[in-house]
Design an enzyme around this catalytic site. Structure first.
Site, PDB file in Angstrom:
ATOM      1  N   GLU A   1       0.941   3.348   6.529  1.00 52.52           N
ATOM      2  CA  GLU A   1       0.572   1.998   6.979  1.00 52.52           C
ATOM      3  C   GLU A   1       1.585   1.317   7.901  1.00 52.52           C
ATOM      4  O   GLU A   1       1.301   0.268   8.464  1.00 52.52           O
ATOM      5  CB  GLU A   1       0.289   1.060   5.790  1.00 52.52           C
ATOM      6  CG  GLU A   1      -0.909   1.491   4.958  1.00 52.52           C
ATOM      7  CD  GLU A   1      -1.247   0.508   3.855  1.00 52.52           C
ATOM      8  OE1 GLU A   1      -0.601  -0.559   3.762  1.00 52.52           O
ATOM      9  OE2 GLU A   1      -2.162   0.802   3.065  1.00 52.52           O
TER      10      GLU A   1
ATOM     11  N   LYS B   1       5.905   2.738   4.229  1.00 56.43           N
ATOM     12  CA  LYS B   1       5.665   1.760   3.175  1.00 56.43           C
ATOM     13  C   LYS B   1       5.471   2.459   1.831  1.00 56.43           C
ATOM     14  O   LYS B   1       5.936   1.989   0.793  1.00 56.43           O
ATOM     15  CB  LYS B   1       4.411   0.943   3.513  1.00 56.43           C
ATOM     16  CG  LYS B   1       3.986  -0.037   2.423  1.00 56.43           C
ATOM     17  CD  LYS B   1       2.700  -0.750   2.802  1.00 56.43           C
ATOM     18  CE  LYS B   1       2.205  -1.656   1.681  1.00 56.43           C
ATOM     19  NZ  LYS B   1       0.937  -2.325   2.030  1.00 56.43           N
ATOM     20  N   GLN B   2       4.773   3.603   1.869  1.00 56.47           N
ATOM     21  CA  GLN B   2       4.474   4.362   0.660  1.00 56.47           C
ATOM     22  C   GLN B   2       4.348   5.829   1.059  1.00 56.47           C
ATOM     23  O   GLN B   2       4.248   6.145   2.241  1.00 56.47           O
ATOM     24  CB  GLN B   2       3.193   3.859   0.020  1.00 56.47           C
ATOM     25  CG  GLN B   2       1.988   3.865   0.943  1.00 56.47           C
ATOM     26  CD  GLN B   2       0.836   3.047   0.408  1.00 56.47           C
ATOM     27  OE1 GLN B   2       0.869   2.531  -0.698  1.00 56.47           O
ATOM     28  NE2 GLN B   2      -0.209   2.925   1.202  1.00 56.47           N
TER      29      GLN B   2
END
Length: 390
Positions: free
Chosen positions: A70, A187-188
């Site tokens: 993201e 982000k992840q």
């Protein structure tokens, strides 16, 4: 900030993945013929149509997408050859072919007629499943997408010192008139998600099918590389990381698992819990126990277990279903006991390491765990922010 989440085409891949997993666990051919195959095939159709073929290299490329990360949206235009998207697209195309093979006979004919599938299209899925392009760094680490290796390294220590919680680095960088697209960060988990879904062996096999040799050392270095560059801006991030690290770095896995458990209890994202609990992360912590601590996996022929019970967890008990059976599971640091509830369903095979048994409804078996499957003695609790390498 502009919202370019519509570029996250990988969501459809997750739908197809879950459809295939449902069939693996249930063995429900009627469901596969009626709904499951269509789900998988239509997703395969979308991605095989999105893949552009380069005749000089005989490689397919997918552009204009955003991965699970993201933080990289290509400034609104998406990125090219996101590794998560391409690997899973190749996997789904192969599953579309496999679904039709499972439905051999008139069910296959019915599905092909209803969905207007020809042999040429099936051959195209096979071609895409073997020739989607994967970007790889010069040192063998999987690249998150084409061009990721050329991005700038972020000064992580500086940002942590200045802001403390840096989960939303995209917002922090935006406030500084900067942009997350410029940096090697996430982000992840993105690439790491592949290990979570396919497992270590499954990912290596999928890459080999695509023509990319990938050793166990390459896998460990890739996981380490990206976990060191992930801000954990999502509650799901720690679930995935803890699950993957269960087989690589037991201490760090346990620490991240505990952080995932308290996400809403302590409102660790600083105010989001009052807007709604993170149900996906809660479910993920349960999945983590089954998938990683018990090491449960299912295929059409057997249920397999690779126990990795953390030292601080004395035992695990739960019930699960597989192909008409309900199975009570009890795991401690020395044994794994399985009790099948009475059922007329055919016997099933269950395996731990090299030991395999066949059990019918009402029967039970206790596996003695080999010393190599038992954990080391508990150590002192690791600091939450420890950054040990697997």
């Amino acid at each position: 900030m502009p919202d370019n989440s519509h570029l996250q085409r990988h969501v459809g891949l997750a739908v197809a993945y879950n459809a295939w997993q449902h069939y693996q666990v249930t063995g429900d051919l009627d469901w596969l013929a009626g709904q499951g195959a269509e789900l998988i095939i239509e997703v395969a159709r979308y991605f095989s149509a999105s893949a552009v073929h380069d005749s000089q290299t005989d490689r397919f490329h997918i552009a204009g997408v955003m991965g699970p990360d993201e933080y990289h949206d290509g400034h609104g235009h998406g990125v090219r050859d996101n590794t998560y998207t391409n690997v899973m697209a190749a996997w789904v195309c192969a599953r579309a072919v496999a679904a039709l093979q499972e439905l051999a006979g008139h069910p296959r004919d019915d599905v092909m007629a209803r969905l207007q599938i020809g042999e040429a299209e099936i051959a195209h899925w096979t071609h895409v499943s073997r020739r989607l392009a994967i970007a790889v760094h010069a040192d063998g680490i999987l690249s998150q997408f084409d061009g990721y290796e050329d991005l700038i390294e972020l000064d992580w220590a500086s940002y942590r010192n200045r802001y403390g919680n840096i989960g939303r680095l995209d917002l922090i960088l935006e406030s500084e008139d900067d942009n997350s697209n410029r940096y090697k960060l996430a982000k992840q988990p993105d690439v790491v998600m592949l290990v979570y879904l396919l497992g270590q062996d499954g990912l290596r096999q999928q890459l080999a099918r695509l023509g990319y040799p990938f050793s166990q050392d390459d896998l460990v270095r890739t996981v380490t590389y990206y976990l060191d560059r992930t801000s954990n801006g999502s509650t799901l991030s720690r679930v995935v990381s803890a699950s993957v690290l269960a087989g690589l770095d037991e201490s760090r896995s346990w620490s991240l698992f505990r952080e995932a458990l308290i996400a809403d209890l302590d409102d660790t994202q600083g105010g989001t819990t009052r807007e709604g609990i993170h149900l996906g992360a809660m479910a993920g912590t349960i999945d983590l126990i089954a998938r990683s601590f018990v090491g449960l996996s299912c295929d059409p022929t057997r249920v397999s277990f690779a126990p990795r019970l953390p030292p601080r967890l004395p035992n695990i008990r739960f019930q699960f279903a597989y192909r008409g059976h309900r199975i009570d599971l009890e795991l401690d640091h020395h044994t794994l006991r399985l009790q099948l509830l009475p059922s007329p369903a055919p016997p099933i095979r269950l395996r731990v390491a090299t030991e395999e048994v066949s059990l019918a409804g009402g029967e039970s078996h206790t596996f003695a765990l080999a010393p190599g499957l038992q954990p080391a003695e508990p150590t002192e609790r690791e600091p939450t922010e420890r950054r040990a390498r697997p």
